[in-house]
Enzyme design. Structure first.
Site, PDB file in Angstrom:
ATOM      1  N   TYR A  63      36.472  35.227  56.204  1.00 25.64           N
ATOM      2  CA  TYR A  63      37.586  36.008  55.560  1.00 25.64           C
ATOM      3  C   TYR A  63      38.254  36.979  56.698  1.00 25.64           C
ATOM      4  CZ  TYR A  63      35.071  34.439  51.361  1.00 25.64           C
ATOM      5  OH  TYR A  63      34.795  33.678  50.565  1.00 25.64           O
ATOM      6  N   GLY A 215      43.722  33.079  39.150  1.00 27.56           N
ATOM      7  CA  GLY A 215      44.363  33.663  38.238  1.00 27.56           C
ATOM      8  C   GLY A 215      45.010  32.869  36.912  1.00 27.56           C
ATOM      9  N   THR A 218      43.788  33.819  33.469  1.00 31.45           N
ATOM     10  CA  THR A 218      44.109  35.294  32.815  1.00 31.45           C
ATOM     11  C   THR A 218      45.406  34.880  32.101  1.00 31.45           C
ATOM     12  OG1 THR A 218      45.949  35.713  34.695  1.00 31.45           O
ATOM     13  CG2 THR A 218      43.830  36.322  35.152  1.00 31.45           C
TER      14      THR A 218
END
Ligand SMILES: NC(=O)c1ccc[n+]([C@@H]2O[C@H](COP(=O)([O-])OP(=O)(O)OC[C@H]3O[C@@H](n4cnc5c(N)ncnc54)[C@H](OP(=O)(O)O)[C@@H]3O)[C@@H](O)[C@H]2O)c1
Length: 322
Positions: A63, A215, A218
């Site tokens: 990362y 996401g 959500t």
């Protein structure tokens, strides 16, 4: 919610940890996966997670070439979390490297983490290394024996590779603690490909990555499908089957059911998605949602605040079957 044991180690973790790929900056491929955030926001995200009861953090060399590890360490310092207070998991990147690089690069991991010990060191993926899986696990065992990491895990390993890794590590007197794999209500492959069964048999914890399907779980893309066009490119690719107009329509009944269940707990759709993950599979599965805003970190930590009933778990099971 009670803490869980990481595999058969004596390391205790909250059922929800924080994924820190979001702290990778813009240095490498990670920018295709995330909307990069600065140090100040990363610190607020870590503070919100700690305040919400999160006791561990997942990062990786890959990362941002260590940028995420450094940002996490800086955030923990700013929040006053002393080494040993939380558990940090990181990963070694195997691409075009031999197992010797596991030993060679552990110093970088520890330096980047600024004094926080490595609770769990993971092989990021089963492919790409110039050495065999047993040779990689042998090098990892060496780090445990040298006191440089507490436990060893793997990531993206199939059931066969998981059993092989477990055997190779056991031969060195170390227990394999975890396999980090993609699991969510919209990605339940572990139930069919043998990974869940192998993990249970071997006492290995499954760490669910992308537990909110980037996401999608959500409900935000169902509310505003146009948002999908501005998702980071790799997210659009990996979640293309659900981010398309048809995908969103196909999954709408699931999101609507989740919203109804969430309302009953004064919770949110993402909290129901995460609670399903950490409840449905018993103690075997923990989850590491990512967050790019403190509000999101507060919300994901809040998924540990209630327990879905058997009937609710079953209803979500049915609606999320592929
Ligand atoms: N081992 C592996 O190969 C591997 C692969 C992928 C990920 N991971 C790990 O897993 C972690 C999580 O995976 P992920 O980031 O791919 O997926 P994820 O956790 O499913 O999705 C995270 C994204 O969801 C959105 N989000 C989170 N909480 C929200 C909320 N309450 N309301 C609205 N949106 C919310 C945010 O998107 P925005 O930032 O766009 O707002 C956030 O960046 C990573 O940080 C990383 O540590 C590991």
């Amino acid at each position: 919610m009670e803490p869980r044991r990481l595999g058969r180690t004596d390391i205790e973790i909250s059922p929800i940890g924080l994924g820190c790929m979001q702290f990778a900056g813009t240095a490498n491929y990670a920018r295709l996966m995330i909307n990069p955030i600065g140090q100040e926001t990363a610190t607020s995200v870590v503070r919100a997670a700690l305040d919400g009861g999160v006791t561990w953090f997942d990062t990786a060399e890959m990362y941002g070439n260590g940028r995420s590890e450094q940002a996490l360490a800086a955030a923990l310092k700013e929040c006053g979390a002393v080494p040993g207070q939380v558990a940090v998991a990181t990963k070694w990147t195997p691409y075009l490297r031999t197992a010797a690089s596991i030993t060679r690069t552990i110093g970088d991991r520890l330096n980047h983490l600024g004094g926080h010990p490595v609770a769990l060191h993971q092989i990021h993926m089963p492919t790409g290394s110039l050495s065999s899986i047993p040779a990689q696990l042998k090098a990892m065992a060496g780090l445990v024996h040298a006191g440089q990491v507490r436990a060893v895990g793997v990531s993206n390993f199939s059931a066969r590779q998981l059993r092989l890794a477990h055997r190779a590590l056991a031969a060195e007197g170390v227990t394999l603690a975890a396999n980090q794999v993609r699991i969510s209500l919209l990605h339940r492959n572990v139930e069919r490909d043998g990974v869940l069964r192998a993990a249970r048999e071997l006492g290995v914890t499954l760490i669910a990555y992308s537990p909110l399907e980037g996401g999608v779980l959500t409900g935000r893309y169902h509310e505003d499908p146009a948002l999908a066009r501005s998702a980071p490119p790799a997210r659009r690719f990996f979640s293309r089957s659900v981010l398309s107009a048809q995908g969103l329509e196909r999954t709408r009944p699931l999101i609507e059911a989740m919203r109804r269940i969430a309302d009953g707990y004064g919770a949110t759709v993402s909290q129901v998605a995460l609670n399903w993950l950490i409840t449905r599979y018993g103690d075997t599965v923990v989850a590491i949602p990512g967050a790019s805003k403190p509000r999101q970190a507060t919300e994901v930590a809040g998924a540990m605040g209630f327990a879905l009933t058997e009937a609710e778990l079953g209803r979500l099971d049915e609606l999320s079957l592929p």
